[in-house]
Design a protein around this motif. Structure first.
Motif, PDB file in Angstrom:
ATOM      1  N   UNK A  96       0.872  -1.169   0.000  1.00 20.91           N
ATOM      2  CA  UNK A  96       0.000   0.000   0.000  1.00 20.91           C
ATOM      3  C   UNK A  96       0.911   1.221   0.000  1.00 20.91           C
ATOM      4  N   UNK A  97       0.825   2.055  -1.049  1.00 24.15           N
ATOM      5  CA  UNK A  97       1.815   3.136  -1.147  1.00 24.15           C
ATOM      6  C   UNK A  97       1.222   4.491  -1.506  1.00 24.15           C
ATOM      7  N   UNK A  98       0.598   4.626  -2.652  1.00 23.05           N
ATOM      8  CA  UNK A  98       0.180   5.934  -3.152  1.00 23.05           C
ATOM      9  C   UNK A  98      -0.784   6.621  -2.175  1.00 23.05           C
ATOM     10  N   UNK A  99      -0.448   7.856  -1.769  1.00 28.43           N
ATOM     11  CA  UNK A  99      -1.262   8.602  -0.808  1.00 28.43           C
ATOM     12  C   UNK A  99      -2.648   8.867  -1.394  1.00 28.43           C
ATOM     13  N   UNK A 100      -3.651   8.794  -0.522  1.00 31.50           N
ATOM     14  CA  UNK A 100      -5.052   9.073  -0.867  1.00 31.50           C
ATOM     15  C   UNK A 100      -5.606   8.081  -1.888  1.00 31.50           C
ATOM     16  N   UNK A 106      -0.276  11.981  -9.907  1.00 31.16           N
ATOM     17  CA  UNK A 106       0.527  12.774 -10.843  1.00 31.16           C
ATOM     18  C   UNK A 106       1.939  13.057 -10.341  1.00 31.16           C
ATOM     19  N   UNK A 107       2.386  12.324  -9.336  1.00 29.92           N
ATOM     20  CA  UNK A 107       3.750  12.511  -8.839  1.00 29.92           C
ATOM     21  C   UNK A 107       4.421  11.161  -8.679  1.00 29.92           C
ATOM     22  N   UNK A 108       5.267  10.827  -9.634  1.00 32.04           N
ATOM     23  CA  UNK A 108       5.998   9.564  -9.642  1.00 32.04           C
ATOM     24  C   UNK A 108       7.433   9.835  -9.199  1.00 32.04           C
ATOM     25  N   UNK A 109       7.925   9.048  -8.248  1.00 30.03           N
ATOM     26  CA  UNK A 109       9.247   9.306  -7.683  1.00 30.03           C
ATOM     27  C   UNK A 109      10.356   9.268  -8.720  1.00 30.03           C
ATOM     28  N   UNK A 110      10.177   8.475  -9.776  1.00 30.70           N
ATOM     29  CA  UNK A 110      11.212   8.351 -10.801  1.00 30.70           C
ATOM     30  C   UNK A 110      10.830   9.090 -12.081  1.00 30.70           C
ATOM     31  N   UNK A 111       9.652   8.812 -12.598  1.00 34.72           N
ATOM     32  CA  UNK A 111       9.245   9.409 -13.872  1.00 34.72           C
ATOM     33  C   UNK A 111       9.003  10.908 -13.766  1.00 34.72           C
ATOM     34  N   UNK A 112       8.684  11.407 -12.575  1.00 32.16           N
ATOM     35  CA  UNK A 112       8.429  12.848 -12.420  1.00 32.16           C
ATOM     36  C   UNK A 112       9.692  13.638 -12.102  1.00 32.16           C
ATOM     37  N   UNK A 113      10.839  12.999 -12.123  1.00 32.43           N
ATOM     38  CA  UNK A 113      12.075  13.742 -11.880  1.00 32.43           C
ATOM     39  C   UNK A 113      12.199  14.862 -12.922  1.00 32.43           C
ATOM     40  N   UNK A 114      12.831  15.982 -12.562  1.00 31.50           N
ATOM     41  CA  UNK A 114      12.935  17.120 -13.486  1.00 31.50           C
ATOM     42  C   UNK A 114      14.035  16.895 -14.521  1.00 31.50           C
ATOM     43  N   UNK A 115      13.799  15.969 -15.417  1.00 31.11           N
ATOM     44  CA  UNK A 115      14.837  15.504 -16.338  1.00 31.11           C
ATOM     45  C   UNK A 115      15.401  16.615 -17.207  1.00 31.11           C
ATOM     46  N   UNK A 116      14.572  17.599 -17.570  1.00 33.24           N
ATOM     47  CA  UNK A 116      15.053  18.685 -18.417  1.00 33.24           C
ATOM     48  C   UNK A 116      16.055  19.582 -17.696  1.00 33.24           C
ATOM     49  N   UNK A 117      16.039  19.551 -16.359  1.00 30.55           N
ATOM     50  CA  UNK A 117      16.854  20.465 -15.566  1.00 30.55           C
ATOM     51  C   UNK A 117      18.058  19.785 -14.932  1.00 30.55           C
ATOM     52  N   UNK A 118      18.395  18.586 -15.424  1.00 28.08           N
ATOM     53  CA  UNK A 118      19.463  17.779 -14.814  1.00 28.08           C
ATOM     54  C   UNK A 118      20.805  17.900 -15.536  1.00 28.08           C
ATOM     55  N   UNK A 150       4.328   5.772  -7.713  1.00 30.64           N
ATOM     56  CA  UNK A 150       3.506   6.981  -7.648  1.00 30.64           C
ATOM     57  C   UNK A 150       3.236   7.333  -6.191  1.00 30.64           C
ATOM     58  N   UNK A 151       3.932   8.348  -5.689  1.00 28.37           N
ATOM     59  CA  UNK A 151       3.800   8.714  -4.286  1.00 28.37           C
ATOM     60  C   UNK A 151       2.481   9.432  -4.022  1.00 28.37           C
ATOM     61  N   UNK A 152       1.996  10.167  -5.001  1.00 32.42           N
ATOM     62  CA  UNK A 152       0.694  10.824  -4.938  1.00 32.42           C
ATOM     63  C   UNK A 152       0.239  11.035  -6.374  1.00 32.42           C
TER      64      UNK A 152
END
Length: 570
Positions: free
Chosen positions: A504-508, A552-564, A548-550
């Motif tokens: 059980x992981x994703x909040x809400x 539309x927020x994925x711990x890996x896929x939501x990383x700011x890849x353009x800013x890395x 998916x921690x919440x």
């Protein structure tokens, strides 16, 4: 090196739905902070209004503008008190967009840094625009300072890019209910980058007070976890928490620091943790997640695993390890983690003898295996390409099944030729990686493993610094959703441990197996008790598929890849 000593402070307090009242609180807390005579004060995230909106129009209405009364009052207060101030608000921009942004004002009341959040969590994505460029690193009389906020520190990339671009001091504004913010996500960013951190969180309800009961009932989240978790703090480059606030009271905490100390990136053995990075290997971190896909997840729902501690090195350690591994296998363990049985010092003193002993270790552990069960450890080896390397190995009943050479160079293993990259091993119960001590300190290592679909990592560890066992490896597991076995011989630096991902992981979302516990991403943690030699746990490889921690927020896929760019180019 700049040896100047400065005083930094973090103010934690409650913010409600009345913007004018919130401004009054901000100004009052700055006056309170000024009593300790700080050079810099950091305030929490979303100081103008709760991060809770009825509509886009409502969000715009309660947001502030850079030249509006709210921020001008903050600027004037900074000038009147003669201090640097970091405040975070939702800011209505000239183009009509609204951003969650940290703003730093100088003692002259000038805006000298404007940093927009890179990753939003849950419903924040419905209202706020994320950053389009990396945040600034600002040269000030206090040192080089970078800003980030809350979710940007739950993963490693935003703080990492700031540190790589020269920041000595990072200011983190939070709006967090999560207990693992203060215990894990905030403090780990200091030692992994060798920088100072000043973090300010909230207390009190994070939703409108009239909605506490209905929101709690609708989500199944206890009311206490709908409140700010506090624990505002100041952290030193070695991970020492210099000051920490309570979990539930309005207060100011402060510490005296020397930002220039952050320019020394050397570990105890002399390894420079920035100079030894391998940016050429990190390119996938800055690649568009839309073009990347995980291999098919193959992990079992549950796997029996054991971490053992023979309490000593050498042949005595091997004899104890063999006994412990046999006991674990008989008890049903499919994966057993054994710490290094040769220290870095012993290997360097007599490499030929260490290589001979490595063969004995492998054969002894091989004889302990049965069926699909495997054992992991670390030792020196001559690899298939003829090069000598320090390696993390996976041993099965047929011998060495997998060998991962150390990728990042280090002084204590100076004889080891760096491996060309990271690989993983697919076993009947999951896709595992085995990582050496001196690769495990780099957050990029585990990010690459996550992108490769690894569900379980094993680290046979010879730690150099306390943070590795206290927060470092635990954070690697948390921010990537990877089960972890950390096998270390007990020392004053700590003991080995295991993490098991919650199913059980994703909040809400509906949870079946556990009540909400107030943790954002920290997995279940099991530590060896000092003096004990075996820790049996059940891990959940299949759970690694949900990151998916919440919404539309994925711990890996939501990383700011353009800013890395700083991660892949420096």
């Amino acid at each position: 090196m700049n040896n100047k000593t400065i005083r930094v402070a973090a103010a934690q307090f409650h913010v409600g739905t009345d913007v004018e009242e919130n401004l009054g609180t901000v100004l009052r807390m700055l006056d309170q902070a000024a009593e300790v005579r700080p050079d810099l004060v950091v305030l929490p995230e979303f100081c103008n209004h709760l991060s809770w909106y009825d509509s886009q129009e409502h969000c715009a209405e309660v947001s502030v503008t850079l030249d509006g009364a709210f921020l001008q009052a903050v600027a004037e207060k900074a000038r009147a008190l003669g201090i640097h101030v970091v405040v975070n608000c939702t800011v209505r921009r000239d183009d009509g967009t609204i951003t969650g942004s940290s703003l730093m004002y100088s003692p002259e009341g000038q805006l000298i840094a404007d940093n927009t959040k890179q990753i939003y969590i849950g419903h924040e994505n419905d209202f706020l625009e994320s950053a389009r460029e990396p945040g600034p690193v600002v040269d000030t009389p206090l040192g080089r300072i970078g800003l980030y906020a809350c979710m940007d520190g739950v993963i490693n990339e935003p703080p990492r890019t700031l540190a790589l671009r020269g920041a000595e001091l990072l200011c983190n504004s939070l709006n967090s209910f999560a207990g693992d913010e203060g215990s894990l996500h905030v403090p780990v960013r200091a030692p992994e980058n060798h920088v100072f951190i000043v973090a300010a969180n909230k207390v009190g309800p994070l939703v409108p007070e009239a909605l506490l009961v209905p929101v709690s009932e609708a989500t199944g989240i206890p009311q206490k976890f709908l409140c700010g978790a506090g624990e505002s703090q100041v952290v030193a480059p070695d991970g020492t928490v210099l000051a920490c606030a309570s979990t539930d009271r309005e207060e100011v905490v402060y510490a005296d620091i020397q930002p220039g100390l952050a320019n020394d990136k050397r570990r105890g053995d002399g390894t420079d943790i920035f100079a030894s990075r391998r940016p050429e290997l990190y390119q996938p971190i800055a690649a568009d997640p839309a073009t990347q896909s995980y291999p098919q997840w193959c992990g079992a729902e549950s796997v029996a695993a054991t971490v053992v501690d023979p309490l000593t090195h050498g042949r005595d350690g091997l004899r104890a390890a063999v006994s412990l591994v046999r006991e674990a296998v008989v008890a049903g363990a499919q994966l057993v983690a054994v710490p290094p049985l040769l220290s870095a010092e012993a290997i360097a003193a007599d490499l030929p003898a260490a290589l001979d002993f490595s063969g004995e270790i492998v054969e002894s552990l091989r004889q302990c295996c049965a069926g699909d069960g495997v054992v992991t450890t670390a030792l020196p080896m001559r690899c298939d390409d003829g090069q000598l390397r320090y390696c993390a190995v996976v041993v099965g009943e047929t011998g060495v099944l997998f060998c991962q050479g150390q990728v990042h160079p280090s002084e204590r293993f100076a004889w080891s030729i760096p491996a060309v990259g990271f690989e993983s091993l697919e076993l009947p119960f999951g896709r595992i990686a085995a990582i050496t001590s001196d690769d495990s300190i780099y957050p990029e290592t585990f990010r690459l493993l996550a992108l490769a679909g690894v569900d379980t990592a094993v680290v046979p560890l010879e730690p150099q610094e306390a943070w590795e066992l206290r927060t470092g490896l635990l954070e690697r597991s948390a921010e990537n959703r990877i089960n972890l076995l950390a096998a270390a011989i007990s020392s004053p630096l700590g003991q080995g441990f295991a993490t098991a991902l919650q199913r059980d992981f994703t909040v809400m979302t509906p949870w079946k197996e556990r009540p909400f516990d107030g943790l954002l991403s920290q997995p279940e943690l099991y530590r060896l008790v000092a003096g004990t030699q075996s820790l049996a746990v059940t891990i959940h490889p299949a759970a690694a598929g949900n990151k998916e921690v919440s919404r539309n927020t994925d711990l890996v896929a939501s990383r700011p890849w353009k800013l890395c760019g700083a991660i892949t180019s420096q």
